[in-house]
Design an enzyme around this catalytic site. Structure first.
Site, PDB file in Angstrom:
ATOM      1  N   HIS A 276       7.603 -13.411  19.611  1.00  0.00           N
ATOM      2  CA  HIS A 276       6.683 -14.287  20.301  1.00  0.00           C
ATOM      3  C   HIS A 276       5.426 -13.833  20.550  1.00  0.00           C
ATOM      4  CE1 HIS A 276       5.543 -16.121  24.090  1.00  0.00           C
ATOM      5  NE2 HIS A 276       5.390 -15.052  24.377  1.00  0.00           N
TER       6      HIS A 276
ATOM      7  N   CYS B 278      11.679 -18.540  22.849  1.00  0.00           N
ATOM      8  CA  CYS B 278      11.671 -18.796  24.135  1.00  0.00           C
ATOM      9  C   CYS B 278      12.605 -20.178  24.573  1.00  0.00           C
ATOM     10  CB  CYS B 278      10.338 -19.167  24.723  1.00  0.00           C
ATOM     11  SG  CYS B 278       9.431 -17.584  24.352  1.00  0.00           S
TER      12      CYS B 278
ATOM     13  N   ASP C 188       0.735  -1.329  -0.063  1.00  0.00           N
ATOM     14  CA  ASP C 188      -0.097  -0.159   0.123  1.00  0.00           C
ATOM     15  C   ASP C 188       0.868   1.207  -0.150  1.00  0.00           C
ATOM     16  OD1 ASP C 188       0.968   0.519   2.621  1.00  0.00           O
ATOM     17  OD2 ASP C 188      -1.057   0.376   3.499  1.00  0.00           O
TER      18      ASP C 188
ATOM     19  N   CYS D 270       7.813 -22.134  21.809  1.00  0.00           N
ATOM     20  CA  CYS D 270       8.311 -21.266  20.658  1.00  0.00           C
ATOM     21  C   CYS D 270       9.894 -21.443  20.686  1.00  0.00           C
ATOM     22  CB  CYS D 270       7.766 -20.002  20.650  1.00  0.00           C
ATOM     23  SG  CYS D 270       8.607 -18.470  21.155  1.00  0.00           S
TER      24      CYS D 270
ATOM     25  N   CYS E 297       6.694 -21.704  27.350  1.00  0.00           N
ATOM     26  CA  CYS E 297       6.602 -21.270  25.947  1.00  0.00           C
ATOM     27  C   CYS E 297       7.205 -22.254  24.962  1.00  0.00           C
ATOM     28  CB  CYS E 297       6.832 -19.929  25.423  1.00  0.00           C
ATOM     29  SG  CYS E 297       6.292 -19.737  23.623  1.00  0.00           S
TER      30      CYS E 297
ATOM     31  N   ASP F 257      -4.913  -6.491   9.191  1.00  0.00           N
ATOM     32  CA  ASP F 257      -3.370  -6.343   9.662  1.00  0.00           C
ATOM     33  C   ASP F 257      -3.171  -5.412  10.865  1.00  0.00           C
ATOM     34  OD1 ASP F 257      -2.244  -3.375   8.838  1.00  0.00           O
ATOM     35  OD2 ASP F 257      -3.979  -3.971   7.455  1.00  0.00           O
TER      36      ASP F 257
HETATM   37 ZN   LIG Z   1       7.475 -17.848  23.135  1.00  0.00          ZN
END
Ligand SMILES: [Zn+2]
Length: 697
Positions: free
Chosen positions: A676, A654, A370, A651, A649, A525
């Site tokens: 995260h 982490c 955009d 992920c 966590c 978004d």
């Molecule tokens: Zn995490």
């Protein structure tokens, strides 16, 4: 009622107490080590920022400041100077003479230099602890803030600005009042235009000295600022109150957005906005997608957390990694890249042109482009033409390209201006679609709908459908309340057909997703989950269960942080003492993480450093404020340590960096925490979508 915490942000002036031949120049500020050397050469000229400037604006302003302090106490207000050399600096910071000003720079130079100085971040951070803020800034200084900035609905901002800048001020969350100043006002107040802002602030200060309650009155109702300097303050306020024009539009800055307020430990499950009793939109089967706006969000993959060192010799773009390169799968369905971001430097633009947008951001999923309408909200017309933008999307390889729109928000949502912007947005959308059809363009065009109430938004969507679009984006609602968006969508919904996709710019609110989806939004978004990692306190680390935690503030004593610099200058503690406490806090947190130190001892070390970080008022440490900070942060840090969310966590961030992710300290920790958070948001979003789909069947 206690007086509000008052802050004044004023521009540096060319006139300074002394002008040695070898004063600092722009190039000296580019390189920190050269700056250090050059500063020591000029050490004999060093003096506090509040005293170095001798321009009219500054002198009058400081007379007003002095009067207020004599009447209300030394901490009645604080002054920060926006220096084109040093960035945002407190009045007590010692600096040496320099010859750098934003005046005379071209817009792009202002933008680049302001970004280099970190003006916007510094101002946002400084504003956090202020209730009532006065801006005395010339056009280019105001531009250097890169408005809009992050503010809160409980804050009040008063801008003394040129007529031209005043017209272009974007919509902010805080209450705002703008006093436009031109030659006409200079004549009227019988004071030269050059120092007028300082002179008017002094007038205001003198009125407050007589009647201190005016501070709270301006805080509640900033429009009376004008009456105060006009000496009309004792008239009944009904006659004086200007109805805020902003109240008439959906994007009213007074509207506090409840879904953005996050309280630790609160679950959002029972807070979903109700779905109105209307059939689901015809396009509901298209699902919903989340796009993340990209703004150079990458980190050093080999950052040395223990020594706080970047990989030596790394290229700050090429050798860094984006979130989607860290995680196995991206935590978004697509990326939104604004033209202003691509154009943020010539070098960057050239690199993107050379490899295309996908390779530049190293992402092969959908990329939407955009024009970044917030970047030119103040201009009378967008600075682009349709063919140029069509070619830009095509040549850079975007998958989706958004037509050139013009925001109808804040001061631009008033009758007379809003219609023009509406027409212009529609005309551009039509031209964009027609030329796209006629040319050899392979990306999907998106037409923008703007409006100022449910009817005009619905009309704009209808018109875009008539033109031929099957993907339409709603603009100008990033700061609107969810309830207002729901009202707009109720008008829009009946016009949607099964093939129409509808994007909502700048809004990601879990509690509104079911209703937005029901009424026809198919994509949206927002960078909010990312940015919350380093904006504000209390909700910096998100979890999939929706509970949010603060991050532990351990700023580096040796970094460029304004905060630590101020503490040292104010004599809160010696550099060595702070450094000792900083290192102790880091060690304690890491030992706690490893199970080698108990919660209470760890907390003690964190708070010992943290309580000193409370910014001194008027150059003096305030033990009461320090104690308040300690109490508040003790509660938040205890919550974090007790739950150890970073250990739970799964992920990869982490898992790999561990407890470093909850430390508020530098880009490599803060942005990783943002990644995260984005993942936590995306997982919750996916889970919610799956549930909603199940309920459909
Ligand atoms: Zn995490």
């Amino acid at each position: 009622m206690p007086n509000p915490r008052v802050l004044v942000i004023t521009s540096c002036t060319g006139e300074k107490r002394c002008k040695p031949e070898n004063q600092l120049r722009l190039d000296d500020f580019r390189d920190p080590s050269r700056l250090r050397d050059r500063q020591s050469e000029l050490a004999e000229y060093a003096c506090q920022a509040g005293e170095i400037y001798t321009g009219m604006q500054h002198l009058r302003l400081m007379e007003g400041v002095q009067a207020l302090r004599e009447a209300l106490g030394v901490d009645a207000l604080e002054v920060e100077i926006l220096s084109a050399g040093y960035g945002l600096i407190p009045e007590h910071q010692k600096i040496v003479p320099y010859e750098v000003t934003f005046n005379g720079m071209k817009s792009q130079e202002v933008d680049e230099w302001a970004q280099h100085l970190g003006v916007q971040d510094a101002v946002e951070q400084r504003l956090e602890s202020a209730d009532l803020v006065f801006f005395l800034l010339g056009d280019n200084y105001l531009r250097s803030l890169q408005l809009p900035i992050q503010t809160r609905p409980d804050q009040t901002l008063v801008f003394l600005a040129s007529g031209g800048s005043a017209k272009k001020l974007p919509d902010l969350a805080a209450k705002t009042f703008v006093l436009p100043l031109s030659n006409q006002e200079a004549k009227r107040y019988r004071y030269g235009l050059v120092g007028l802002k300082g002179f008017l602030f002094k007038q205001f200060a003198e009125a407050v000295v007589v009647k201190p309650e005016l501070l709270n009155q301006v805080k509640t109702n900033p429009e009376i600022f004008q009456q105060i300097i006009d000496g009309e303050v004792d008239q009944p306020s009904e006659q004086l109150a200007l109805t805020s024009l902003l109240d008439q539009v959906p994007t009213t800055p007074k509207a506090s957005n409840t879904s953005q307020k996050t309280t630790t430990g609160r679950s959002s499950k029972d807070e979903f906005l109700p779905i109105p009793d209307v059939p689901p939109a015809a396009n509901i089967h298209l699902g919903m997608q989340y796009y993340i706006p990209e703004w150079d969000d990458h980190v050093d993959p080999n950052y040395d957390f223990l020594n706080d060192r970047l990989t030596p010799g790394r290229d700050p773009h090429h050798d860094e990694v984006y979130a989607h390169q860290i995680y196995d799968a991206p935590n978004y369905d697509g990326i939104l890249v604004s033209k202003v971001v691509v154009d943020s430097s010539k070098k960057k633009r050239a690199r993107v042109e050379a490899v295309g947008i996908h390779d530049f951001i190293r992402y092969q999923g959908p990329v939407m482009g955009d024009c970044g309408a917030f970047g030119y909200v103040k201009e009378e017309e967008p600075p682009y033409n349709t063919v140029e933008i069509l070619d830009y999307y095509q040549n850079l390889g975007f998958d989706y390209g958004v037509s050139i729109d013009h925001l109808i928000v804040g001061p631009f949502a008033v009758p007379g201006i809003r219609e023009k912007r509406y027409e212009l947005t529609m005309k551009n959308a039509q031209e964009f679609f027609e030329k796209h059809q006629a040319g050899d363009y392979t990306f999907t065009p998106i037409g923008v709908a703007q409006g100022w109430n449910p009817e005009t938004y619905a009309e704009s969507v209808k018109e875009n459908i008539r033109v031929g679009y099957d993907y339409i984006a709603l603009g100008g609602l990033a700061r609107a309340q969810s309830r207002e968006i729901v009202e707009i969508m109720q008008e829009v919904r009946p016009h949607l057909t099964p093939n129409i996709r509808l994007h909502l710019f700048g809004v990601a609110r879990i509690n509104a997703i079911p209703v937005f989806r029901h009424l026809g939004i198919t994509s949206f978004d927002s960078a909010s989950p990312l940015r919350r990692a380093w904006l504000g306190s209390g909700a910096n680390y998100h979890t999939v269960s929706s509970k949010m935690y603060t991050a532990v503030r351990i700023p580096p004593v040796d970094g460029h942080g304004v905060r630590v610099k101020r503490l040292i200058e104010a004599g809160v503690a010696e550099r060595d003492t702070l450094k000792g406490l900083e290192q102790k806090a880091l060690k304690a947190l890491r030992a706690f993480d490893q199970g080698e130190l108990g919660l209470e001892e760890a907390l003690e070390s964190l708070l010992a450093y943290d309580e000193l970080l409370e910014l001194p008022k008027d150059g003096k440490a305030d033990p009461v404020e320090q104690a308040k900070r300690r109490v508040k942060h003790e509660r938040m840090y205890r919550d974090l340590l007790r739950d150890r969310p970073w250990q739970q966590c799964n992920c990869v961030i982490c898992q790999e960096v561990g407890v470093e992710v909850v430390i508020f300290r530098g880009n490599d920790r803060n942005r990783r925490r943002g990644f995260h958070n984005t993942r936590a948001f995306y997982l919750r979003f996916q889970e919610l979508l799956a549930k909603l789909k199940e309920e459909d069947t």
